[in-house]
Design an enzyme around this catalytic site. Structure first.
Site, mmCIF file in Angstrom:
data_model
loop_
_atom_site.group_PDB
_atom_site.id
_atom_site.type_symbol
_atom_site.label_atom_id
_atom_site.label_comp_id
_atom_site.label_asym_id
_atom_site.label_seq_id
_atom_site.Cartn_x
_atom_site.Cartn_y
_atom_site.Cartn_z
ATOM 1 N N ASP A 289 -14.396 3.001 8.238
ATOM 2 C CA ASP A 289 -13.389 3.909 7.683
ATOM 3 C C ASP A 289 -14.023 4.854 6.671
ATOM 4 O O ASP A 289 -13.727 6.044 6.644
ATOM 5 C CB ASP A 289 -12.240 3.132 7.038
ATOM 6 C CG ASP A 289 -11.300 4.080 6.310
ATOM 7 O OD1 ASP A 289 -10.723 4.957 6.992
ATOM 8 O OD2 ASP A 289 -11.158 3.977 5.085
ATOM 9 N N SER B 208 -6.817 4.143 9.381
ATOM 10 C CA SER B 208 -7.624 4.133 8.163
ATOM 11 C C SER B 208 -7.000 3.186 7.136
ATOM 12 O O SER B 208 -7.670 2.302 6.572
ATOM 13 C CB SER B 208 -7.708 5.564 7.616
ATOM 14 O OG SER B 208 -8.166 5.590 6.291
ATOM 15 N N HIS C 179 0.835 -1.197 0.000
ATOM 16 C CA HIS C 179 0.000 0.000 0.000
ATOM 17 C C HIS C 179 0.867 1.242 0.000
ATOM 18 O O HIS C 179 1.872 1.313 0.687
ATOM 19 C CB HIS C 179 -0.907 0.021 1.238
ATOM 20 C CG HIS C 179 -1.906 1.136 1.199
ATOM 21 N ND1 HIS C 179 -3.103 1.022 0.529
ATOM 22 C CD2 HIS C 179 -1.861 2.384 1.689
ATOM 23 C CE1 HIS C 179 -3.760 2.161 0.636
ATOM 24 N NE2 HIS C 179 -3.027 3.017 1.335
ATOM 25 N N ARG D 113 -13.872 13.214 8.470
ATOM 26 C CA ARG D 113 -12.561 13.859 8.641
ATOM 27 C C ARG D 113 -12.309 14.875 7.537
ATOM 28 O O ARG D 113 -11.743 15.948 7.764
ATOM 29 C CB ARG D 113 -11.445 12.799 8.622
ATOM 30 C CG ARG D 113 -11.365 11.981 9.893
ATOM 31 C CD ARG D 113 -10.524 10.738 9.696
ATOM 32 N NE ARG D 113 -9.157 11.050 9.307
ATOM 33 C CZ ARG D 113 -8.368 10.246 8.605
ATOM 34 N NH1 ARG D 113 -8.792 9.065 8.203
ATOM 35 N NH2 ARG D 113 -7.146 10.604 8.294
ATOM 36 N N LYS E 139 -8.212 -1.235 6.234
ATOM 37 C CA LYS E 139 -8.599 -1.765 4.929
ATOM 38 C C LYS E 139 -7.699 -2.933 4.513
ATOM 39 O O LYS E 139 -8.166 -3.923 3.947
ATOM 40 C CB LYS E 139 -8.542 -0.642 3.879
ATOM 41 C CG LYS E 139 -9.726 0.306 4.003
ATOM 42 C CD LYS E 139 -9.594 1.525 3.119
ATOM 43 C CE LYS E 139 -8.639 2.535 3.731
ATOM 44 N NZ LYS E 139 -8.705 3.882 3.164
HETATM 45 N N1 URA Z 1 -5.324 7.148 2.840
HETATM 46 C C1 URA Z 1 -6.284 6.510 3.541
HETATM 47 O O1 URA Z 1 -6.767 5.475 3.135
HETATM 48 N N2 URA Z 1 -6.699 7.056 4.700
HETATM 49 C C2 URA Z 1 -6.189 8.209 5.195
HETATM 50 O O2 URA Z 1 -6.592 8.638 6.264
HETATM 51 C C3 URA Z 1 -5.191 8.866 4.450
HETATM 52 C C4 URA Z 1 -4.775 8.295 3.273
#
Ligand code: URA
Ligand code: CA
Length: 430
Positions: A161, A183, A82, A168, A187
């Site tokens: 999320d 966050s 990621h 946010r 995932k």
């Molecule tokens: N990418 C994400 O998936 N979440 C965040 O909070 C910032 C970048």
């Protein structure tokens, strides 16, 4: 438990228990906790931070708020990668087949992008016929068959999320290390990977402009991953200029194919080899990163990685002939050169400004509902350290409208020049 007490406790800098964090996440997802209380809570976290234990608990609570993908019927160690997000980052398209060519199963769920350009799925959709929406059963079957599948993220992956990120975004609480770390990791954990390699970007085009913040984010995510039983490693890489030369969906697919053929830009190739080496080590296919790198270079040279890419594309309905004939990818009507305003050396290329230029052309989404134009974008011809002459082309704008004066101005302003020779910035920062 009452939400008002959780807000007060965090406001006063105290540590929440796992039960309290679970209460907050469950309450918000089930709409028992209203947005105004969650907003206050997020702002308290923004100012007071969270301990590693709290952040890990928040991650787990978000990961288990929806579907969890079960990859246990796929043989081998499943390694995911990621990136925290940059400009022109095409690495997933290259890394996935590179690693799969060494027999490591790559079960990749990717998002669509909201920002400068599309996400990996949007980019792949520049290939005619490519299908991102497949059932979970077919996804698993494809990985078992080809070692590689890249599909769109299931709608119900970490819904907590999705809701919290939306809040946010409009309450000025995106830029908080525990909130970003949880966050991203929620995932990855819900998507079922056994091991995770993180590419944390730093520099003008990244969330974390400062190296120290990037290091803190990287450490936090590695700590979370290891605490929840997923072997995790992180690389901190430079985003003080766009990665590679292409920014734009079809342009990046073409660049990705060239990189798989061993003739991509040096920085993009290097980052893929560094991240890939860590993935190979985590998958236990090599003893050291040096050995892993040699294996990756071998499958790049031999064409095996490109072959895996073709198989993956064919299995998901994509037109394989674009690999050998990239002119079949969507192409913008106008190619407009951008002239250098100065003589000298390129000293900086504000990555976020180039990203905005690509978005103005239509390469990225302005809102979740916008359509993106897969054909448009920017090709950079000069990077940091390169010598330029006044009037020489530093970039080409690929556009479907003829008047690109605003975009051109943005690109020129993104470039900085120096009379003296400039050292290249190291790509791998930590
Ligand atoms: N990418 C994400 O998936 N979440 C965040 O909070 C910032 C970048
Ligand atoms: Ca690129």
């Amino acid at each position: 438990m009452r939400m008002v007490d959780m807000i007060a406790k965090k406001r006063d800098g105290k540590e929440l228990t796992p039960e309290e964090i679970q209460f907050v996440v469950n309450g918000y997802v089930s709409n028992e906790i209203p947005d105004y209380q969650m907003s206050a809570f997020l702002m308290a976290v923004y100012f007071q931070g969270m301990s590693h234990a709290e952040t890990a608990q928040l991650t787990l609570a978000m990961a288990s708020s929806g579907d969890r993908i079960d990859l246990s019927t796929i043989d081998g160690i499943k390694v995911d990668k990621h990136s925290t997000g940059g400009v022109g980052d095409t690495t997933s398209i290259i890394l996935a087949p590179l690693v799969a060519a060494l027999g490591i199963p790559v079960a990749k769920m990717s998002g669509r992008g909201l920002g400068h350009t599309g996400g990996t799925i949007d980019k792949l959709e520049a290939i005619p016929g490519y299908r991102a929406e497949v059932s979970e059963e077919e996804f698993i079957r494809l990985v078992n068959q080809n070692k590689l599948a890249i599909v769109g993220q299931s709608g119900n992956l970490a819904p907590a999320d999705k809701m919290i990120y939306g809040l946010r975004d409009v309450t000025a609480t995106v830029n908080s290390i525990p909130l970003i770390a949880s966050s991203i990791m929620s995932k990855k954990i819900a998507a079922g990977a056994d091991a995770i390699v993180l590419d944390v970007k730093t520099g003008s085009g990244a969330f974390m402009k400062k190296f120290e913040d990037a290091r803190l984010l990287a450490n936090t995510m590695v700590e979370i991953g290891n605490q929840v039983g997923r072997k995790t490693m992180a690389v901190i890489s430079d985003m003080s200029q766009p990665l590679g030369n292409a920014i734009g969906n079809a342009l990046e697919v073409k660049e990705g194919i060239e990189t798989l053929q061993g003739r991509g830009p040096a920085d993009l190739t290097e980052l893929c080899l560094v991240l890939g080496s860590k993935m190979i080590v985590l998958a236990e296919k090599a003893e050291s990163e040096k050995e892993a790198r040699e294996l990756l270079e071998k499958v790049m040279k031999s064409g095996e990685a490109l072959q895996v890419f073709k198989q993956f594309l064919a299995a998901q309905g994509g037109d394989v002939s674009v690999v050998d004939n990239p002119e079949k990818l969507p192409k913008a009507v106008y190619q407009i050169p951008v002239a250098s305003p100065e003589n000298g050396y390129v000293s900086a290329i504000k990555a976020d400004e180039i990203g905005t230029a690509a978005m103005l052309l239509g390469a990225g989404r302005v809102t979740k509902e916008s359509d993106i134009d897969l054909s448009v974008g920017v090709m950079l011809h000069k990077k940091i350290g390169d010598r330029v002459h006044s009037g020489e082309s530093i970039a080409t704008i690929h556009s479907n409208v003829q008047n690109v004066s605003t975009v051109m101005e943005k690109i020129v302003k993104a470039y900085r020049f120096s009379k003296e020779k400039i050292d290249q910035i190291p790509l791998i920062r930590g």
